[in-house]
Scaffold this motif. Structure first.
Motif, PDB file in Angstrom:
ATOM      1  N   ALA A 108      43.416  46.164  53.585  1.00  0.00           N
ATOM      2  CA  ALA A 108      44.874  46.343  52.767  1.00  0.00           C
ATOM      3  C   ALA A 108      44.587  46.592  51.515  1.00  0.00           C
ATOM      4  O   ALA A 108      45.073  47.431  50.900  1.00  0.00           O
ATOM      5  N   LEU A 109      43.473  45.955  51.010  1.00  0.00           N
ATOM      6  CA  LEU A 109      43.573  45.852  49.421  1.00  0.00           C
ATOM      7  C   LEU A 109      42.414  46.682  48.872  1.00  0.00           C
ATOM      8  O   LEU A 109      42.431  46.966  47.726  1.00  0.00           O
ATOM      9  N   HIS A 110      41.278  47.139  49.767  1.00  0.00           N
ATOM     10  CA  HIS A 110      40.280  47.914  49.199  1.00  0.00           C
ATOM     11  C   HIS A 110      40.347  49.321  49.434  1.00  0.00           C
ATOM     12  O   HIS A 110      40.480  49.724  50.666  1.00  0.00           O
ATOM     13  N   PRO A 111      40.253  50.434  48.580  1.00  0.00           N
ATOM     14  CA  PRO A 111      39.921  49.947  47.076  1.00  0.00           C
ATOM     15  C   PRO A 111      41.371  49.887  46.482  1.00  0.00           C
ATOM     16  O   PRO A 111      42.619  50.609  46.694  1.00  0.00           O
ATOM     17  N   THR A 112      41.372  48.999  45.565  1.00  0.00           N
ATOM     18  CA  THR A 112      42.698  48.790  44.792  1.00  0.00           C
ATOM     19  C   THR A 112      42.859  49.978  43.775  1.00  0.00           C
ATOM     20  O   THR A 112      42.092  50.750  43.544  1.00  0.00           O
ATOM     21  N   PRO A 113      44.232  50.112  43.319  1.00  0.00           N
ATOM     22  CA  PRO A 113      44.596  51.209  42.367  1.00  0.00           C
ATOM     23  C   PRO A 113      43.900  51.207  41.186  1.00  0.00           C
ATOM     24  O   PRO A 113      43.808  51.792  40.298  1.00  0.00           O
ATOM     25  N   ALA A 114      43.290  49.850  40.805  1.00  0.00           N
ATOM     26  CA  ALA A 114      42.547  49.444  39.608  1.00  0.00           C
ATOM     27  C   ALA A 114      40.987  50.410  39.693  1.00  0.00           C
ATOM     28  O   ALA A 114      40.512  50.724  38.658  1.00  0.00           O
ATOM     29  N   VAL A 115      40.711  50.891  40.755  1.00  0.00           N
ATOM     30  CA  VAL A 115      39.618  51.620  40.878  1.00  0.00           C
ATOM     31  C   VAL A 115      39.746  52.841  41.770  1.00  0.00           C
ATOM     32  O   VAL A 115      38.784  53.784  41.395  1.00  0.00           O
ATOM     33  N   GLY A 116      40.593  52.969  42.308  1.00  0.00           N
ATOM     34  CA  GLY A 116      41.303  54.412  42.967  1.00  0.00           C
ATOM     35  C   GLY A 116      42.257  55.129  42.465  1.00  0.00           C
ATOM     36  O   GLY A 116      41.958  56.353  41.901  1.00  0.00           O
ATOM     37  N   GLY A 117      43.273  54.479  42.285  1.00  0.00           N
ATOM     38  CA  GLY A 117      44.635  55.209  41.681  1.00  0.00           C
ATOM     39  C   GLY A 117      45.766  54.862  42.776  1.00  0.00           C
ATOM     40  O   GLY A 117      45.828  54.078  43.836  1.00  0.00           O
ATOM     41  N   ALA A 118      46.778  55.518  42.448  1.00  0.00           N
ATOM     42  CA  ALA A 118      48.012  55.212  43.005  1.00  0.00           C
ATOM     43  C   ALA A 118      48.971  56.460  43.154  1.00  0.00           C
ATOM     44  O   ALA A 118      48.801  57.300  42.046  1.00  0.00           O
ATOM     45  N   PRO A 119      49.431  56.761  44.323  1.00  0.00           N
ATOM     46  CA  PRO A 119      49.234  56.233  45.619  1.00  0.00           C
ATOM     47  C   PRO A 119      47.706  56.239  46.152  1.00  0.00           C
ATOM     48  O   PRO A 119      47.124  57.579  45.673  1.00  0.00           O
ATOM     49  N   ARG A 120      47.235  55.414  46.890  1.00  0.00           N
ATOM     50  CA  ARG A 120      46.011  55.340  47.451  1.00  0.00           C
ATOM     51  C   ARG A 120      45.521  56.644  48.006  1.00  0.00           C
ATOM     52  O   ARG A 120      44.471  57.293  47.507  1.00  0.00           O
ATOM     53  N   GLU A 121      46.003  57.160  48.900  1.00  0.00           N
ATOM     54  CA  GLU A 121      45.511  58.371  49.518  1.00  0.00           C
ATOM     55  C   GLU A 121      45.469  59.719  48.957  1.00  0.00           C
ATOM     56  O   GLU A 121      44.312  60.408  48.893  1.00  0.00           O
ATOM     57  N   SER A 122      46.343  59.829  47.817  1.00  0.00           N
ATOM     58  CA  SER A 122      46.459  61.356  47.262  1.00  0.00           C
ATOM     59  C   SER A 122      45.257  60.903  46.145  1.00  0.00           C
ATOM     60  O   SER A 122      44.635  62.067  45.846  1.00  0.00           O
TER      61      SER A 122
END
Length: 446
Positions: free
Chosen positions: A355-369
């Protein structure tokens, strides 16, 4: 070593017992420098883990009884930590930033190790532990083989020794992406048509440092010497390192917790938004006030904590969020919100990692895009940089986000840094932020 003799006596006593399953033998031992003790050992893997916070427990893990190398097999780790015993096994390892990719050699997308030997410091108490997983006593040959393997590992232990000195030297540096490529990537992410569906992407950079004499025995970098000095300059951080073979090591002094679980209580955080420190209290206070008031950085942090709360919602009965505050590091200040949750019965670490990895702090938001953009456009493999590194056990699990990290291999050092790109991000300012994030470790190297 007297400690080995005492553990061998406990080991011999097991030959006359009916015990089976996971067993941890331990004795008190005197070790001053965990990293000095670790660097003297010949067993692999060699793993170091020190948590953040006032208690700051410290661990060294050597060798392996068992390991998992597929993300989906972490569920088996969760199952194995449910044994009915006074001591439950502790697995040390990590997930790559993007576990769907092959990842670095030796590390892969996922690697968790149940070590043969552990050195543990809690408060003033230091223990040397020997781990065994014993078959039923009627499987006499396998039972004896496990005892002999454990005894052989004990025989390989070396006494603590001073860490090798860390020599500063001249490095040739190459950044990937280049400055020009960085400008193009930031322009793509901040374009209005892209922002309409993906308001944040964390872009990152690998800075490769190479030296002609890096292979020389006198100047080769000891990962444990570098980590020890780096940790002195990053007291507020998690300190950890993984060396699965002599050829390469991954070390980190990360300020960011992914989560800590004690029973069904969870602590996590949104760490996003950055400004420098000046070394002057009055100026630092003014910079902190600027960070708290800055709309771009507040947006970046809000995207992170909103995503974390939404991902925790199906797993928790209660969540809480603090107002943003300033986390002061040696050279940087960050916006941080603390998040706590009470987990539903039966929720395990595999679900939390998923659920938590990777967070938007290192990936982005929304996660998949955001991840899709990184996979397509980032010109290097992040591997375990910005991955989830930590320790799993039945009672307590804790993971850090592996930022502020370095990969040491082939006579080169690769330093990593990232920056959250949102509407209003400027390429030059974000590039300067990347430089600020590696300045701490660069100052130790040359």
């Amino acid at each position: 070593m007297l400690a080995q003799t005492h553990i061998k006596q406990q080991l011999d006593a097991l030959r006359h017992s009916t015990v089976s399953g996971f067993v941890r033998l331990r004795v008190a031992v005197e070790v001053h420098s965990f990293l000095g003790w670790l660097a003297a050992q010949t067993l692999y893997p060699r793993i170091y883990w020190q948590a953040r916070g006032p208690a700051r427990p410290e661990y060294v893990a050597l060798g392996r009884i068992h390991e998992l190398t597929r993300p989906q097999d972490i569920q088996r780790v969760c199952d194995n930590t449910g044994v009915d015993s006074e001591d439950s096994p502790r697995y040390y390892g990590g997930l790559a930033f993007d576990p769907t990719q092959p990842g670095w050699p030796d590390f892969g997308p996922c690697r968790f190790v149940l070590p043969r030997i552990e050195l543990v410091r809690r408060g003033e108490c230091v223990s040397l532990c020997l781990n065994l997983w014993l078959p039923k006593r009627e499987r006499a040959t396998e039972f004896e083989a496990e005892l002999l393997a454990a005894e052989s590992a004990l025989d390989l232990l070396q006494p603590e020794a001073p860490l090798p000195p860390l020599h500063k030297q001249d490095w040739q540096r190459e950044d990937c992406p280049s400055h020009a490529q960085w400008q193009q990537l930031v322009a793509q992410v901040t374009a209005p048509e892209f922002q309409a569906h993906t308001p944040k992407v964390v872009l990152s950079r690998e800075s490769r440092l190479g030296a002609d004499d890096a292979q020389d025995d006198q100047t080769a970098i000891s990962p444990w010497s570098l980590l020890a000095q780096w940790a002195q300059h990053a007291q507020e951080c998690f300190h950890f390192g993984f060396q699965f073979s002599p050829q390469q090591s991954f070390i980190s002094c990360s300020p960011e917790r992914l989560y800590r679980r004690e029973g069904r209580h969870l602590q996590t955080e949104a760490l996003a938004g950055t400004i420098r420190r000046a070394g002057d209290d009055a100026i630092d206070q003014a910079l902190a006030a600027e960070l708290l008031a800055d709309s771009k950085n507040r947006l970046e942090n809000r995207l992170v904590h909103a995503d974390i709360l939404s991902r925790l919602a199906p797993l928790a009965t209660r969540t809480s969020l603090t107002e943003p505050r300033i986390l002061k590091l040696r050279l940087l200040q960050h916006l941080k919100c603390d998040i706590e949750a009470d987990l539903k019965p039966g929720v395990c670490d595999w679900q939390l990692l998923d659920a938590l990895h990777p967070t938007p702090a290192v990936g982005g938001a929304p996660r998949e895009s955001a991840l899709a953009f990184i996979r397509e456009h980032e010109p290097y493999d992040r591997g375990w940089y910005a991955g989830a590194c930590g320790m799993l056990s039945r009672e307590t699990s804790e993971f850090s986000v592996a930022i502020r990290s370095a990969l040491i291999q082939d006579g080169a050092i690769r330093l990593f840094a990232g920056a959250g790109i949102v509407a209003g991000s400027e390429p030059a300012a974000e590039w300067a932020e990347l430089d600020n994030k590696i300045a701490n470790v660069l100052s130790l190297l040359g």
